[in-house]
Enzyme design. Structure first.
Site, PDB file in Angstrom:
ATOM      1  CE  LYS A 154      -4.087   1.552   2.589  1.00 48.26           C
ATOM      2  NZ  LYS A 154      -4.968   1.933   1.505  1.00 48.26           N
TER       3      LYS A 154
HETATM    4  N1  PMP Z   1      -7.706  -1.727  -2.723  1.00 50.87           N
HETATM    5  C1  PMP Z   1      -7.126  -0.536  -2.555  1.00 50.87           C
HETATM    6  C2  PMP Z   1      -6.373   0.077  -3.680  1.00 50.87           C
HETATM    7  C3  PMP Z   1      -7.243   0.128  -1.317  1.00 50.87           C
HETATM    8  O1  PMP Z   1      -6.688   1.318  -1.144  1.00 50.87           O
HETATM    9  C4  PMP Z   1      -7.972  -0.476  -0.274  1.00 50.87           C
HETATM   10  C5  PMP Z   1      -8.141   0.223   1.044  1.00 50.87           C
HETATM   11  N2  PMP Z   1      -7.024   0.022   1.858  1.00 50.87           N
HETATM   12  C6  PMP Z   1      -8.541  -1.734  -0.500  1.00 50.87           C
HETATM   13  C7  PMP Z   1      -8.392  -2.328  -1.739  1.00 50.87           C
HETATM   14  C8  PMP Z   1      -9.273  -2.454   0.579  1.00 50.87           C
HETATM   15  O2  PMP Z   1      -8.366  -2.890   1.538  1.00 50.87           O
HETATM   16  P1  PMP Z   1      -8.761  -3.076   3.067  1.00 50.87           P
HETATM   17  O3  PMP Z   1      -9.948  -3.961   3.079  1.00 50.87           O
HETATM   18  O4  PMP Z   1      -7.559  -3.711   3.661  1.00 50.87           O
HETATM   19  O5  PMP Z   1      -9.041  -1.729   3.598  1.00 50.87           O
END
Ligand code: PMP
Length: 302
Positions: A154
C-alpha cells in the site's frame, strides 16, 4: 485530530509537520494503512478492526521501500491504542499510520535515506452510501501491474493511479470507478476490492489481477463462507460479466461493504441485493463487538 504520533512520541496534532523537501513528499516514497475504530456506545468501548493484520501489511509495504519500522507489531498495537485513547473520541475513527522516507534530500533511490513512522486519526463516518448502493463507472485507467510497482504493498505513490480513477468517476457523475488489471480483467475499485454474486456463488478477482490484498476482502470471504454457507471463489473475469451479475459490491476499510447498483448505464440486480445486505449486517455486528465469535478480529482500546 488532537494528538498524533510523530518522531517517536505523542504530540499535539499541529506539531506533526514535515518539510517540503521531504523525500516522500517529492517522490512518493511512503506507505500507509487505513484502519477503522468502531465506537460501541452501550459498551463504552472503541474496537479497532484487524489491527495486527494492518501492521503486518504495513511492514510488508515498508520493506519494498527499504524502510525498517523500528517497532514490533505488538508495540505498534500498543502505541495505536495509546494514541486513540489519548484522542478520546467517542465515535467511529479512521486511523492512518505512515512509514516514509523522511530525509530532506534531492535524488532518487531508496538507499541511505532516513525514514520515519507516524500515526494520526480522525473521526470518520460513512464514506459511501452503503444503504442505497452506488453507481460506478468503468475507469479508463488500469491498475498498476506488479511488474511496475510491487504487488500487495500500500504505497503512497500508487495512489495517484487510484486518485485518477476516482476523479474520472466524479467528473463523469459517478461515485466510484472499477479499474481493470493490466491484462484487462476486472481488478478492483479505486481503493476497494470488488465482489460479484452470480447464481448464489460469490466471485472475487485473484491477487494476480493487480489488486491490493484487502483485509476486509478476507473478512467478508470468511463471513460469506462461515455464516451464509456460500461458495466463494477467486477467479478472473472480464468487465462484460459485471453487467450480468446478480449483485456487485465493494469491500474495504473505508467503504466497508458498499453495494453497487449501477455500472455505467446498466442497473445491477434490483437495488441492494440480499447477500450484500446480509453481509453488511454480519460485518457491522462483528466490527462493533456485538458478536463474540468475531471478537478475535478486534482490539479494544479501553
Ligand atoms: N484496494 C485498494 C487500492 C485500497 O486502497 C484499499 C483500502 N485500503 C482496498 C483495496 C481495501 O483494503 P482493506 O480492506 O484492507 O481496507
Amino acid at each position: 485530530m488532537k494528538f498524533a504520533f510523530f518522531k517517536g512520541e505523542i504530540v499535539p496534532f499541529e506539531k506533526a509537520t514535515i518539510s517540503i523537501m521531504t523525500h516522500a513528499f517529492n517522490y512518493g516514497t511512503g506507505c500507509f494503512e487505513g484502519i477503522r475504530g468502531y465506537w460501541n456506545e452501550d459498551q463504552k468501548q472503541m474496537y479497532i478492526v484487524k489491527l495486527k493484520e494492518h501492521y503486518d501489511r504495513l511492514i510488508k509495504s515498508a520493506k519494498t521501500l527499504k524502510i525498517k519500522i523500528s517497532y514490533s507489531v505488538p508495540e505498534l498495537v500498543k502505541l495505536t491504542c495509546d494514541l486513540v485513547r489519548q484522542n478520546g473520541y467517542q465515535q467511529d475513527v479512521y486511523i492512518r499510520p505512515l512509514a516514509y522516507k523522511s530525509e530532506s534530500k534531492i535524488g532518487l533511490g531508496l538507499h541511505n535515506l532516513e525514514d520515519d513512522f507516524a500515526i494520526f486519526l480522525a473521526p470518520f463516518g460513512e464514506y459511501l452510501d452503503i444503504s442505497n448502493g452506488i453507481k460506478v463507472c468503468l475507469s479508463k485507467y488500469r491498475r498498476i501491474a506488479s511488474h511496475s510497482m510491487p504487488q500487495g504493498a500500500k504505497l503512497t505513490g500508487t495512489y495517484f493511479n487510484s486518485s485518477l480513477a476516482k476523479a474520472e468517476a466524479l467528473d463523469r457523475g459517478y461515485v466510484e470507478a472499477i479499474t481493470l488489471s493490466h491484462k484487462g480483467n476486472v481488478s478492483e475499485g479505486s481503493a476497494e476490492n470488488i465482489f460479484m454474486v452470480k447464481k448464489g456463488v460469490i466471485i472475487t478477482p485473484p491477487l494476480s489481477d493487480d489488486l491490493l490484498p484487502g483485509i476486509t476482502r478476507l473478512a467478508v470471504m470468511e463471513l460469506a463462507r462461515k455464516e451464509l454457507g456460500l461458495k466463494v471463489i477467486e477467479k478472473s473475469f472480464k468487465p462484460a460479466a459485471l453487467f450480468k451479475a446478480d449483485e456487485l459490491f465493494f469491500t474495504g476499510t473505508g467503504v466497508q461493504i458498499s453495494p453497487i447498483t449501477q455500472v455505467e448505464k446498466t442497473k445491477i440486480g434490483k437495488g441492494v441485493g440480499p447477500i450484500a445486505k446480509q453481509l453488511q449486517e454480519l460485518y457491522f455486528r462483528a466490527v462493533r463487538g456485538e458478536n463474540p465469535k468475531y471478537k478475535k478480529w478486534l482490539t479494544p482500546v479501553f
